[in-house]
Scaffold this active site. Structure first.
Site, PDB file in Angstrom:
ATOM      1  N   ARG A  75      -8.488  -6.804   5.353  1.00 43.53           N
ATOM      2  CA  ARG A  75      -8.205  -5.812   4.320  1.00 43.53           C
ATOM      3  C   ARG A  75      -9.056  -6.095   3.084  1.00 43.53           C
ATOM      4  NH1 ARG A  75      -6.606  -0.946   5.512  1.00 43.53           N
ATOM      5  NH2 ARG A  75      -4.809  -0.869   6.873  1.00 43.53           N
ATOM      6  N   GLN A  76      -9.011  -5.207   2.140  1.00 44.95           N
ATOM      7  CA  GLN A  76      -9.872  -5.289   0.955  1.00 44.95           C
ATOM      8  C   GLN A  76      -9.795  -6.624   0.213  1.00 44.95           C
ATOM      9  OE1 GLN A  76     -12.268  -3.257  -0.307  1.00 44.95           O
ATOM     10  NE2 GLN A  76     -11.965  -2.795   1.839  1.00 44.95           N
ATOM     11  N   GLY A 114     -11.145   2.231   0.581  1.00 42.80           N
ATOM     12  CA  GLY A 114     -11.169   0.981  -0.178  1.00 42.80           C
ATOM     13  C   GLY A 114     -12.482   0.249   0.040  1.00 42.80           C
ATOM     14  N   ASP A 137      -7.447   8.275   9.252  1.00 37.63           N
ATOM     15  CA  ASP A 137      -6.785   9.156   8.275  1.00 37.63           C
ATOM     16  C   ASP A 137      -7.633  10.378   7.896  1.00 37.63           C
ATOM     17  OD1 ASP A 137      -4.943   7.103   8.306  1.00 37.63           O
ATOM     18  OD2 ASP A 137      -5.665   6.189   6.451  1.00 37.63           O
ATOM     19  N   GLU A 232       3.491   9.743   7.831  1.00 37.58           N
ATOM     20  CA  GLU A 232       4.134   8.572   7.219  1.00 37.58           C
ATOM     21  C   GLU A 232       4.211   8.708   5.701  1.00 37.58           C
ATOM     22  OE1 GLU A 232       1.912   4.931   7.741  1.00 37.58           O
ATOM     23  OE2 GLU A 232      -0.001   5.935   7.485  1.00 37.58           O
TER      24      GLU A 232
HETATM   25  O1  F6P Z   1      -5.851   3.597   7.113  1.00 36.59           O
HETATM   26  C1  F6P Z   1      -5.505   3.489   8.452  1.00 36.59           C
HETATM   27  C2  F6P Z   1      -4.050   3.165   8.589  1.00 36.59           C
HETATM   28  O2  F6P Z   1      -3.736   3.050   9.964  1.00 36.59           O
HETATM   29  C3  F6P Z   1      -3.104   4.160   7.923  1.00 36.59           C
HETATM   30  O3  F6P Z   1      -2.933   5.316   8.681  1.00 36.59           O
HETATM   31  C4  F6P Z   1      -1.864   3.308   7.744  1.00 36.59           C
HETATM   32  O4  F6P Z   1      -1.108   3.753   6.657  1.00 36.59           O
HETATM   33  C5  F6P Z   1      -2.442   1.935   7.466  1.00 36.59           C
HETATM   34  O5  F6P Z   1      -3.758   1.930   7.980  1.00 36.59           O
HETATM   35  C6  F6P Z   1      -1.677   0.788   8.071  1.00 36.59           C
HETATM   36  O6  F6P Z   1      -2.185  -0.390   7.556  1.00 36.59           O
HETATM   37  P1  F6P Z   1      -2.035  -1.838   8.187  1.00 36.59           P
HETATM   38  O7  F6P Z   1      -2.969  -1.940   9.336  1.00 36.59           O
HETATM   39  O8  F6P Z   1      -2.428  -2.760   7.095  1.00 36.59           O
HETATM   40  O9  F6P Z   1      -0.621  -1.970   8.629  1.00 36.59           O
END
Ligand code: F6P
Length: 358
Positions: A75-76, A114, A137, A232
């Site tokens: 992640r970022q 991001g 998304d 969501e």
């Molecule tokens: O951005 C892609 C995504 O799958 C979104 O649809 C969802 O809200 C998020 O990532 C979930 O994030 P993580 O993988 O950190 O649980």
């Protein structure tokens, strides 16, 4: 000798390996053996801590259909870690130093919004970067479509299809939660493709009584089952009126992490038929890219290689009206592409009686 780095950052999705392959094969086409490709490990983390490998041409073979990312991701860097972290690592400085140490001519960065922000930051710090728009998304401004989106639509549609058969057998109401972060692209497409009766999107706040009325009308007309495709990020009209802070507090007070459980609870008070919830979650990001994404990733990757040859840096490779185009990062970074409430899909859905709960 050209030296190009590639990294994948943020949540993974289908098509990352196909895009990596597109970039690499495109580079070998443009530069022959006069290019070295460095795979940066685990996203920006690898650039910060200097973790990378010199890739061989054969590393890019046989990966077109492979899910996930062979480079790893994270992640970022600025979301989970401060700019200068507890070990006094100045992240921007280290990324610049490692870029220079590797003597890169360009860094190709695959990721979502991001990731794009950080790519733009690196651009403003003088690094040559090219961004490829990745996310299920589909919320990246400046491109008609992102890779991963169509593959996720296929999966979410398949989930709704499967739920349909069991919902019909039992005369139940099913609420399927679809990913998409703060936007409703994925839910809208999968909802229409899967024949949902109600589609709830963040862009159209819902009224729980209106949803109940739609469902009860269906029951009264002899349709004992119903399917709700719920993003969501969906929110009620009351929540839409709250400030960001109030909204956060209201959600924290609710015992379930996911909106669909609350909707189910609230609806069950107003409807006799049994209600069930289905949350496919990360399933939607897994597995092989669909044919559309394989083509898209190949085109985006090959275009990135051409842009490197043409020294077109500081851009995202966008897909606009069927063509790959350079989109300046400074023009799009930080912007979110949400679903226009009067788009063709929504109008057609309303026309055939799909309710958006508004
Ligand atoms: O951005 C892609 C995504 O799958 C979104 O649809 C969802 O809200 C998020 O990532 C979930 O994030 P993580 O993988 O950190 O649980």
């Amino acid at each position: 000798m050209k030296r190009v780095g590639i990294l994948t950052s943020g949540g993974d999705c289908q098509g990352l390996n196909a895009a990596i392959r597109g970039v690499a094969k495109g580079l070998y086409f443009e530069f022959g053996s006069d290019v070295e490709i460095y795979g940066i490990k685990d996203g920006y983390k690898g650039l910060i801590f200097g973790e990378y490998t010199l890739m061989k041409e054969s590393d890019f073979s046989g990966i077109l259909t492979l899910g996930g990312t062979l480079l790893g991701t994270s992640r970022q860097p600025f979301k989970t870690m401060r700019v200068i972290d507890e070990n006094s690592v100045d992240k921007v400085k280290s990324m610049k130093e490692n870029y220079k140490k590797l003597k890169l001519d360009c860094l190709v960065i695959l990721g979502g919004n991001g990731t794009q922000k950080t790519a733009n930051l690196l651009r403003s710090e003088g690094l040559n970067v090219i961004h490829l728009p990745k996310t299920i998304d589909n919320d990246i401004w400046g491109t008609d479509v992102t890779f991963g989106f169509h593959s996720a639509v296929e999966i979410a549609t398949n989930v709704i299809d499967c739920i349909h058969t069991t919902a019909t057998s039992h005369g139940r109401i099913f609420i399927v939660e679809v990913m998409g972060h703060k936007v409703g692209w994925l839910t809208l497409s999968a909802g229409i493709a899967g024949g949902a009766d109600v589609i709830l999107l963040p862009e159209i706040p819902y009224d729980i009584d209106k949803i109940a009325k739609t469902l009860n009308n269906r029951i009264d007309s002899g349709k004992k089952f119903s399917i709700l495709a719920v993003a969501e990020g969906a929110l009620s009209k009351e929540e839409a009126a709250l400030s960001k802070k109030e909204f956060k507090r209201a959600r924290a007070d609710f015992k379930h992490p996911s909106i669909v459980y609350r909707i189910a609870e609230e609806l069950q008070d107003k409807i006799d038929n049994e209600i069930r919830v289905c949350v496919p979650g990360h399933f939607q990001r897994g597995g092989s890219p669909c044919a559309y994404d394989r083509v898209l990733c190949t085109r985006l990757g090959a275009t990135a290689a051409r842009f490197i040859k043409e020294k077109k840096f500081g851009v995202m490779v966008g897909m606009v009206n069927g063509e790959t185009v350079p989109v300046p990062l400074e023009e799009v970074s930080g912007k979110l592409k949400s679903v226009p409430v009067d788009c063709g899909e929504i109008l057609a859905a309303r026309q055939i009686g799909i309710s958006f709960g508004d």
